[in-house]
Write a protein that holds these residues in place. Structure first.
Motif, PDB file in Angstrom:
ATOM      1  N   ASP A 142       0.813  -0.542  -0.113  1.00 40.34           N
ATOM      2  CA  ASP A 142      -0.222   0.181  -0.159  1.00 40.34           C
ATOM      3  C   ASP A 142       1.440   1.030  -0.432  1.00 40.34           C
ATOM      4  O   ASP A 142       0.749   2.573  -0.631  1.00 40.34           O
ATOM      5  CB  ASP A 142      -0.869   0.088   1.267  1.00 40.34           C
ATOM      6  N   MET A 143       2.147   1.002   0.577  1.00 43.58           N
ATOM      7  CA  MET A 143       2.701   2.573   0.323  1.00 43.58           C
ATOM      8  C   MET A 143       3.763   2.853  -0.862  1.00 43.58           C
ATOM      9  O   MET A 143       4.251   3.967   0.043  1.00 43.58           O
ATOM     10  CB  MET A 143       3.885   1.736   2.290  1.00 43.58           C
ATOM     11  N   ARG A 144       3.814   1.341  -1.087  1.00 48.00           N
ATOM     12  CA  ARG A 144       4.589   2.183  -2.299  1.00 48.00           C
ATOM     13  C   ARG A 144       3.665   2.936  -3.507  1.00 48.00           C
ATOM     14  O   ARG A 144       4.262   3.016  -4.234  1.00 48.00           O
ATOM     15  CB  ARG A 144       4.772   0.588  -3.153  1.00 48.00           C
ATOM     16  N   ARG A 145       2.180   2.752  -3.204  1.00 47.74           N
ATOM     17  CA  ARG A 145       1.893   3.604  -4.381  1.00 47.74           C
ATOM     18  C   ARG A 145       1.834   5.411  -3.830  1.00 47.74           C
ATOM     19  O   ARG A 145       2.213   5.730  -2.613  1.00 47.74           O
ATOM     20  CB  ARG A 145       0.255   3.474  -3.470  1.00 47.74           C
ATOM     21  N   PRO A 146       1.821   6.130  -4.829  1.00 50.07           N
ATOM     22  CA  PRO A 146       2.688   7.094  -4.291  1.00 50.07           C
ATOM     23  C   PRO A 146       2.120   8.301  -3.790  1.00 50.07           C
ATOM     24  O   PRO A 146       2.823   9.140  -3.104  1.00 50.07           O
ATOM     25  CB  PRO A 146       2.621   7.449  -6.129  1.00 50.07           C
ATOM     26  N   GLN A 147       0.250   8.321  -4.166  1.00 49.41           N
ATOM     27  CA  GLN A 147      -0.257   9.044  -2.858  1.00 49.41           C
ATOM     28  C   GLN A 147       0.305   9.096  -1.564  1.00 49.41           C
ATOM     29  O   GLN A 147      -0.223   9.648  -0.823  1.00 49.41           O
ATOM     30  CB  GLN A 147      -1.578   8.624  -3.555  1.00 49.41           C
ATOM     31  N   VAL A 148       0.329   7.043  -1.382  1.00 46.64           N
ATOM     32  CA  VAL A 148       0.567   7.224  -0.077  1.00 46.64           C
ATOM     33  C   VAL A 148       2.016   7.585   0.691  1.00 46.64           C
ATOM     34  O   VAL A 148       2.304   7.520   1.516  1.00 46.64           O
ATOM     35  CB  VAL A 148      -0.068   6.009   0.664  1.00 46.64           C
ATOM     36  N   GLN A 149       2.912   7.399  -0.413  1.00 47.91           N
ATOM     37  CA  GLN A 149       4.512   7.190  -0.046  1.00 47.91           C
ATOM     38  C   GLN A 149       4.637   9.527   0.288  1.00 47.91           C
ATOM     39  O   GLN A 149       5.084   9.967   1.325  1.00 47.91           O
ATOM     40  CB  GLN A 149       4.947   7.517  -1.436  1.00 47.91           C
ATOM     41  N   GLU A 150       3.275  10.374  -0.247  1.00 46.71           N
ATOM     42  CA  GLU A 150       3.119  11.564  -0.383  1.00 46.71           C
ATOM     43  C   GLU A 150       2.920  11.457   1.001  1.00 46.71           C
ATOM     44  O   GLU A 150       3.751  12.505   1.580  1.00 46.71           O
ATOM     45  CB  GLU A 150       2.564  11.808  -1.358  1.00 46.71           C
TER      46      GLU A 150
END
Ligand code: ASP
Length: 581
Positions: free
Chosen positions: A130-138
């Motif tokens: 989940d955290m790899r997703r760009p919006q979650v990284q952000e």
């Protein structure tokens, strides 16, 4: 392994030979040429595998799956005209792949990272995906920036950062303690701190003058969308201060955070309401000021009413209040729905009166006197399309119900934008509140809060004692709270007495604090701001789980690790604990 990042390359790099590492975010075979969107923490770049660039790399690229970890060597090229992608910063370029190395495979994914929004349980179980997703990284990069802003701010003002213990004694903040058995002291338990409250006070006695900590707090309570069993507070304490000083420092911090995270200047000082005003006008101590109407007392208008329900309320010394929704021109269906809603929220009933043109409509219109309508019209300045909603009953209940109903109307009829940030301080809280459960007065904030008055003048009416306590509210959500503390032992003992905490109990629970207060404790006060909650609000998220790296579910479970879980008999024996379920 690499000499560039995917997301930071641009036109200026055209012609450059680079080594990139990352994950396969998307993969497409366009008959002869394979396109991979390669992702690292900085973003995405399109990589082209063509036999023209390298036959071996092209062949190997056929085996790639989503989220494979790869290393690619290639040359940055401009994309052919017409194939640029404006949606991504690297949309004008691509990487012509000359060699490919598969660093790791990835098994079949439980969800596609590119999908809209996978189910939360799955997201939390595979939080690393989940955290790899760009919006979650952000989100977590913003959170990390926020730590720095907080630290820079407090260091610039001469605050000293501390870490206080996690294994400690109970700190009463109104929740249950999480407890930890002590193997070295069988039968004895540590409590995880509900907040660093007592330690930060002790640090003031220790002469540090200004303390802050980005502190983890632990509270065992029923979980809701904006609660977690462990959460983070920006915890602050200052010596030789009054309410104004703490408010000023807090506003400065919020200003810096909003500027740093959202690039927005906000106006300070924030507006203030006393607790009594908040209840009177909004029916709650967490008012959402984005909704532009208040609760209005119209009891006087109905002094001679012949409307049975109002008459009965007034004869019982109740009150009549309304909210005034301008213009919306509600339909009969909407009005009926609002009555249902008010009843659902706890009202005995709801009377609506609507103005259409010059006439008034209401299910009770024939019981209303002309004078009453005229008075309402003059006082509230009613116009065509306006509706007023009236609730009558005992004061406390009317405020509570109409406060909730105001929120309902606001959410339904006034678009509430998260961008619109309405901060407000609520001050002058009651020091105590009566707990029906415990049949005694309990501290409204915590028992170390200083009264704003001489409590000897309030014997027999403890509920009227005001405290030097304040909460910071943003758009209807409490994001912080604090107080000036009691710094004298005699006063602290008096308060314990009012709370029915006996001398022995006080000594047992807070003896160390009481003793410290006797060794020249300076006047002091502070605040704690809910870091997760504030971030949630600033990022426009609905749940604090979205801004906490590894949150628990509503049931207090960590889907990633499976905690909490049973322990072995050996572990229990070591701490001399027997399970009785
Ligand atoms: N310890 C308090 C809390 O956690 C905040 C404070 O009074 O500073 O709510």
């Amino acid at each position: 392994m690499r000499d560039a990042y995917c997301g930071t390359l641009n036109k200026a790099d055209v012609g450059r030979k680079v080594n990139l590492c990352g994950w396969v975010y998307r993969w497409r075979d366009h008959g002869g040429v394979i396109f991979v969107d390669l992702r690292d923490t900085t973003g995405i770049i399109q990589v082209v595998f063509s036999p023209d660039y390298s036959e071996a790399a092209h062949k190997l690229a056929k085996d790639l799956g989503l989220e494979y970890v790869i290393r690619v060597e290639g040359v940055v090229k401009r994309r052919p005209p017409g194939t640029e992608n404006e949606e991504i910063p690297t949309g004008e370029i691509e990487l012509a792949a000359h060699s490919l190395e598969i660093l790791n495979e990835c098994k079949e994914l439980p969800f596609n990272l590119d999908e809209e929004e996978p189910n939360e349980n799955i997201r939390l179980k595979y939080r690393y995906l989940d955290m790899r997703r760009p919006q979650v990284q952000e989100i977590f990069k913003i959170r990390s920036r926020a730590y720095k802003i907080v630290r820079d701010y407090f260091f610039s003002k001469g605050f000293v950062e501390f870490e206080t213990p996690y294994f400690t004694k109970s700190t009463p903040e109104g929740a249950r303690d999480f407890i930890v058995p002590s193997r070295l002291n069988p039968g004895h338990f540590y409590a995880l701190p509900q907040s660093p409250q007592l330690f930060k006070q002790i640090l003031m006695v220790a002469g540090f003058d200004k303390y802050f900590q980005i502190a983890r707090c632990f509270r065992d309570e029923d979980l809701r969308a904006d609660r977690q069993p462990e959460f983070t507070q920006i915890d602050v304490e200052m010596s030789f201060v009054e309410v104004e000083d703490v408010i000023e420092v807090s506003e400065g911090l919020i200003r810096e955070l909003v500027k740093g995270l959202k690039g927005k200047e906000i106006d300070t000082p924030f507006p203030r309401l006393t607790y009594d005003e908040a209840i009177e006008f909004y029916g709650t101590d967490k008012p959402d000021l984005r909704i532009d109407f208040k609760l209005i007392d119209i009891t006087e208008v109905f002094y001679s009413t012949e409307l049975g329900i109002l008459r009965r309320v007034l004869d019982n010394k109740g009150i009549v209040k309304c909210v005034h929704l301008q213009k919306r021109n509600l339909s009969r269906k909407e009005l009926d729905l609002s009555v249902e809603k008010a009843i659902e929220l706890g009202a005995d009933g709801l009377i609506w009166i609507k103005k259409e043109g010059n006439s008034y409509h209401s299910p009770v219109i024939k019981y209303l006197k002309e004078r009453e309508i005229k008075e309402l019209e003059d006082r509230l300045k009613l116009l065509d399309g306006d509706t007023i909603f009236i609730v009558a009953g005992m004061k406390e209940k009317v405020n509570e119900v109409l406060g909730k109903f105001r929120l309902y109307l606001g959410e339904k009829y006034c678009p509430l934008k998260t961008e619109d940030m309405r901060f407000v301080w609520i001050t002058d809280f009651p020091l105590l509140e009566y707990s029906k459960e415990e049949k005694r007065y309990v501290a409204r904030h915590h028992p170390f809060t200083s009264p704003a008055v001489n409590i000897k003048d309030f014997i027999g009416k403890p509920e009227e004692i005001k405290a030097k306590a304040y909460d910071l509210v943003l758009n209807g959500v409490e994001i912080g709270g604090g107080s000036i503390r009691i710094h004298r032992k005699d006063e602290q003992m008096q308060i314990f007495k009012m709370l029915n905490i006996e001398e022995e109990e006080a000594r047992d629970k807070f003896g160390f604090l009481l003793e410290a207060l006797e060794f020249g404790a300076p006047p002091h006060g502070g605040i704690a701001i809910g870091f997760d909650r504030l971030l949630m609000m600033l990022l426009g998220k609905k749940s604090i789980r979205d801004v906490i790296p590894f949150p628990k579910t509503q049931k207090g479970i960590c889907p990633l690790t499976g905690a909490p879980s049973p322990v072995t008999k050996k572990q229990l024996d070591e701490v001399k604990i027997k399970i009785s379920i």
